[in-house]
Design an enzyme around this catalytic site. Structure first.
Site, short mmCIF file in Angstrom:
data_model
loop_
_atom_site.label_atom_id
_atom_site.label_comp_id
_atom_site.label_asym_id
_atom_site.label_seq_id
_atom_site.Cartn_x
_atom_site.Cartn_y
_atom_site.Cartn_z
CG MET A 80 -2.28 -0.51 1.04
SD MET A 80 -3.42 0.09 2.30
CE MET A 80 -3.03 -0.99 3.65
CG HIS A 81 2.36 3.17 -3.26
ND1 HIS A 81 1.91 2.01 -3.88
CD2 HIS A 81 2.44 4.10 -4.24
CE1 HIS A 81 1.74 2.25 -5.16
NE2 HIS A 81 2.04 3.51 -5.41
NE ARG A 82 -2.27 3.32 -6.89
CZ ARG A 82 -1.50 3.82 -7.84
NH1 ARG A 82 -1.25 5.11 -7.89
NH2 ARG A 82 -0.94 3.03 -8.74
CG ASP A 134 -2.10 1.09 -2.87
OD1 ASP A 134 -0.97 0.65 -3.21
OD2 ASP A 134 -2.23 1.95 -1.97
#
Length: 366
Positions: free
Chosen positions: A209-211, A283
């Protein structure tokens, strides 16, 4: 002699350019008069995010590193443009080849076109329709000034046709990331470390997850991770943490013995984990492509995707960013009731061959 400058700046770029470089070197060994320079913009400047890739993917060290990492979107764009213009003035090619949708892709395309140098865009034409994503703006602007589109799907072709681009500019070639995946699969290796020693094949999850929509608001991030912990029923979750996410997680105080946050992993190690996972929660766009081809269940925590073929023909499902909606998808994975990979046309490991053949047919190399 045909001369090409190949640009890479962020982690996914290296997977996309590696097979193209291998094909160009092969052509050189066959006596074909072609020369290329590899330019690293420095957008990802952490060694784990880029340095290991040269060794693991067997690509040469860059001819130039522009040192364009850090700063805001605008600062990074400007810094890369200034440095890349200088590079092009000193080493002018027939064509600049950019890949994907990162800041480097946009910056280098603009700098090249302002110097009247042709641009080829690998992964041209993909669209999410979401202008809140910096990547979508990068794609749209890059495509608006591109001379050769190398596309991954009929959906991308259709997007370009609707935008009025001439058919002869659109080259449907497949996906170079899958070239890399197929070439490297025999070399996948289990990561070193105690966390990984006891993992059983098909009995753990991989998460990325990074968004900003998922990680920048603490309450949303906590709600999503709580939903993931509940839905995975105590199975280990391997979570290589992006630097921006790590910062936000520190203040949440989540304590779950089965959630293993690790440093970013090398390509061979990360894809070993994906290949053997029960499922992937992400994501990211690229991971959905790799998981699909390896026939691993994948859920995408986004409201839209620019890679719809991974849903229609792959193993990916678009869940959205509401944690409540995740539950039934994780239940299906836990029950082993998931769709199978149908095969995506031209994702066959030969995309780079097609790209290089088209480039050599388009630019004199005698």
């Amino acid at each position: 002699m045909a001369t090409f400058t190949i640009v890479a700046g962020a982690r996914p770029n290296f997977m996309k350019i590696a097979p193209i470089i291998h094909q160009l070197i092969k052509k050189q060994q066959e006596g074909i008069s072609v020369k290329f320079r590899l330019v690293h913009t420095g957008q990802h400047y952490d060694k784990k995010m880029s340095g290991d890739f040269f060794e693991q993917l067997n690509i040469p060290e860059p001819d130039a590193n522009l040192g364009g990492g850090g700063g805001t979107q605008a600062e990074q764009t400007a810094s890369i443009m200034v440095a890349f213009e200088k590079e092009l003035l000193e080493n002018r090619p027939d064509l600049v080849l950019v890949v994907g949708d990162v800041t480097s892709t946009l910056s280098c395309s603009i700098a090249a076109k302002k110097l009247q140098i042709d641009v080829a865009h690998v992964e041209g034409g993909i669209r999410s329709g979401d202008l809140t994503m910096p990547e979508e703006i990068n794609r749209m602007v890059t495509d608006s000034i591109t001379d050769h589109f190398f596309t991954t799907s009929e959906i991308a072709n259709s997007n370009l046709r609707k935008s009025g681009f001439a058919e002869e500019k659109i080259h449907y070639v497949g996906n170079t990331m899958i070239d890399t995946l197929m070439a490297q699969m025999p070399r996948f290796q289990k990561p070193a470390g105690e966390i990984f020693e006891n993992l059983e094949s098909g009995q753990y999850f991989v998460m990325t997850m990074h968004r900003p929509a998922n990680v920048d608001q603490e309450h949303k991030l906590k709600a999503m991770i709580d939903a993931i912990l509940e839905g995975t029923k105590g199975l280990p979750i391997i979570f290589p943490v992006h630097p921006r996410t790590a910062k936000n997680l520190q203040s949440l105080g989540i304590d779950a013995p089965n959630l293993h946050m690790t440093d970013p992993l090398g390509y061979l190690e990360f894809n070993y984990l994906v290949k053997n996972a029960k499922g992937v929660i992400t994501d990211s766009g690229g991971i959905t492509e790799e998981a699909s081809v390896m026939n691993v269940p994948c859920v995408t925590l986004r409201d839209n995707t620019e890679r719809a073929e991974t849903i229609h023909l792959g193993t990916n499902e678009l869940v959205g960013t509401d944690p409540v909606k995740l539950k039934p998808y994780l239940e299906k994975i836990m029950q082993g009731d998931w769709k199978q990979y149908q095969g995506i046309p031209l994702w066959d490991g030969k995309t780079a061959e097609r790209i290089v053949d088209i480039l050599l047919a388009s630019y004199p190399h005698n």
